[in-house]
Write a protein that holds these residues in place. Sequence first.
Motif, PDB file in Angstrom:
ATOM      1  N   ASN A 291       0.856  -1.188   0.000  1.00  0.00           N
ATOM      2  CA  ASN A 291       0.000   0.000   0.000  1.00  0.00           C
ATOM      3  C   ASN A 291       0.893   1.239   0.000  1.00  0.00           C
ATOM      4  OD1 ASN A 291      -2.742  -0.904   0.059  1.00  0.00           O
ATOM      5  ND2 ASN A 291      -2.444  -1.582   2.177  1.00  0.00           N
ATOM      6  N   SER A 294      -1.810   4.255   3.544  1.00  0.00           N
ATOM      7  CA  SER A 294      -2.892   3.556   4.246  1.00  0.00           C
ATOM      8  C   SER A 294      -3.215   4.257   5.560  1.00  0.00           C
ATOM      9  CB  SER A 294      -2.516   2.095   4.508  1.00  0.00           C
ATOM     10  OG  SER A 294      -1.404   2.013   5.386  1.00  0.00           O
ATOM     11  N   ALA A 296      -5.277   3.224   9.290  1.00  0.00           N
ATOM     12  CA  ALA A 296      -5.814   2.092  10.045  1.00  0.00           C
ATOM     13  C   ALA A 296      -6.118   2.498  11.477  1.00  0.00           C
ATOM     14  CB  ALA A 296      -4.831   0.930  10.028  1.00  0.00           C
ATOM     15  N   GLY A 309      -7.923  -1.512   8.530  1.00  0.00           N
ATOM     16  CA  GLY A 309      -7.599  -0.307   7.774  1.00  0.00           C
ATOM     17  C   GLY A 309      -7.870  -0.442   6.286  1.00  0.00           C
ATOM     18  N   THR A 310      -7.531   0.610   5.568  1.00  0.00           N
ATOM     19  CA  THR A 310      -7.681   0.649   4.118  1.00  0.00           C
ATOM     20  C   THR A 310      -6.475   1.356   3.512  1.00  0.00           C
ATOM     21  OG1 THR A 310      -9.121   1.368   2.303  1.00  0.00           O
ATOM     22  CG2 THR A 310      -8.979   2.816   4.208  1.00  0.00           C
ATOM     23  N   GLY A 311      -6.111   0.950   2.302  1.00  0.00           N
ATOM     24  CA  GLY A 311      -4.949   1.541   1.640  1.00  0.00           C
ATOM     25  C   GLY A 311      -5.185   1.739   0.154  1.00  0.00           C
ATOM     26  N   TYR A 314      -2.389  -0.137  -4.313  1.00  0.00           N
ATOM     27  CA  TYR A 314      -1.732  -1.398  -4.007  1.00  0.00           C
ATOM     28  C   TYR A 314      -0.957  -1.928  -5.212  1.00  0.00           C
ATOM     29  CZ  TYR A 314      -0.993  -6.044  -2.071  1.00  0.00           C
ATOM     30  OH  TYR A 314      -0.421  -7.191  -1.577  1.00  0.00           O
ATOM     31  N   SER A 324      -7.282  -1.419  -1.194  1.00  0.00           N
ATOM     32  CA  SER A 324      -7.229  -2.619  -0.359  1.00  0.00           C
ATOM     33  C   SER A 324      -7.908  -2.349   0.980  1.00  0.00           C
ATOM     34  CB  SER A 324      -5.779  -3.067  -0.121  1.00  0.00           C
ATOM     35  OG  SER A 324      -5.117  -2.165   0.750  1.00  0.00           O
ATOM     36  N   TYR A 348      -5.333  -9.143   3.266  1.00  0.00           N
ATOM     37  CA  TYR A 348      -5.673  -7.980   2.456  1.00  0.00           C
ATOM     38  C   TYR A 348      -6.649  -8.395   1.349  1.00  0.00           C
ATOM     39  CZ  TYR A 348      -1.801  -5.420   4.584  1.00  0.00           C
ATOM     40  OH  TYR A 348      -0.958  -4.800   5.475  1.00  0.00           O
ATOM     41  N   GLU A 409       7.260  -1.189   5.321  1.00  0.00           N
ATOM     42  CA  GLU A 409       6.340  -0.093   5.575  1.00  0.00           C
ATOM     43  C   GLU A 409       6.852   0.754   6.729  1.00  0.00           C
ATOM     44  OE1 GLU A 409       1.606  -0.143   5.373  1.00  0.00           O
ATOM     45  OE2 GLU A 409       2.297  -0.914   7.308  1.00  0.00           O
TER      46      GLU A 409
END
Length: 415
Positions: A291, A294, A296, A309-311, A314, A324, A348, A409
């Motif tokens: 990602n 992102s 979260a 969470g969301t990203g 991707y 994602s 994911y 990350e």
Amino acid sequence: MKLKTILAAICLLLGAHPFLYAQQHAKKGLKKGANVSLNITDKKKTPQRTYFNLGLFSNYTCLNGLGINIISSLQHYNAYGMQVAGFANITGLKSTGLQIAGITNVTGQRACGAIFSGLMNVSGHSSYGLTVSGLGNVSGSDIRGVGISGLINVGGKDTRGVMIAGLGNVAGEVQGGLSIGGLMNVSGKSSRGVQITSLLNVAAETNDGWQLAGLGNVSVANKGLQTAVMNYSVSNSGLQLGIGNVNTENRKGVQIGIVNFSLDSCARQIGCINLKPQTRTQLIVSGGNANKGSVAVRFKNRHTYTQIGTGGYYLGTDKDFSLSLFYRTGVYWQLTPKLDISADFGYYHIESLKNKDSQGFPARMYALEPRVNLEYSITRKFGIFASGGYGWTRTYKGSHAFNDKGVFEVGMVFF
């Protein structure tokens, strides 16, 4: 037409002459009431015993045998045997045996045996055996045996056995056995058996059995098993199994679900989100080679945490936007007051969006990523972290490999 003419016609129809009579006033000691029937009665016994009754409507002392009436049957004391009426059977004290009525069966005290009615069965004190009605079964005290109704079964005190109702079952105090309600089951005190319903089960005090509902279960104290979309108990020393589980007092119970909430710091919770008094809710903003960006929310407990969470991007910034949604769960150890090390595993779900059409990617994919993380707290409510691990991205259809690569990350932790 005079009454004597009517009696003569009925007499001819029934083919019985000596025992047919009609009276507007009952014999001595009985209440007033109409009686158009053929009866075989022993008048020497106190109270009088009727062994055979056949007519239009009846009003007599006791039945010890068979009674069949086109309209109704009324016994002032007890009925033993079989009663059949087009509209109603009414017994002042006790009925034992078989009762069948087009509309209702009413017993002043206790009804035992098999009772069938088109509308309702009512017992002033208790009901034992099989009770079936189109609308409801009502007992002033206990229902024990099998109660089946189109709408509701109500026991003023206890219900024990098998209760099946289109709307619900209500026990004034204790529900034992099996209760199956179309919409709800309610126990005024405790539930010690099994409650099954599509909507809601309620135990006003204690659930010592199993509450199984399509929507929710409620009890003041849960000492058994609650299974539903949402389970609530003030205190939980049993097991709550559902999408959401809540208890608000300190008891060492178990919660298994998507979201678990407990005010007991010692509660045992298994789920995606576990909330206790010491749970810290934190916001995480990060980016990496999976990602590119992102956001979260992390729920951090004493040694464990979960993260949702969301990203975006991707598939990379050189492609159209891809999205994602992810969930991670892990454990952590405190190396120093400011430095933590953790290990977690993430799932994911990936949407390629426009990349499906423009660049031929699969519409949806999934990825599995184990990671190891180092986190440093600059202040109590702000920290930074770095993560490294490996990711396997696959298609849902056929589980074909899309890519396998090392992932890293970095990010910030707030609150």
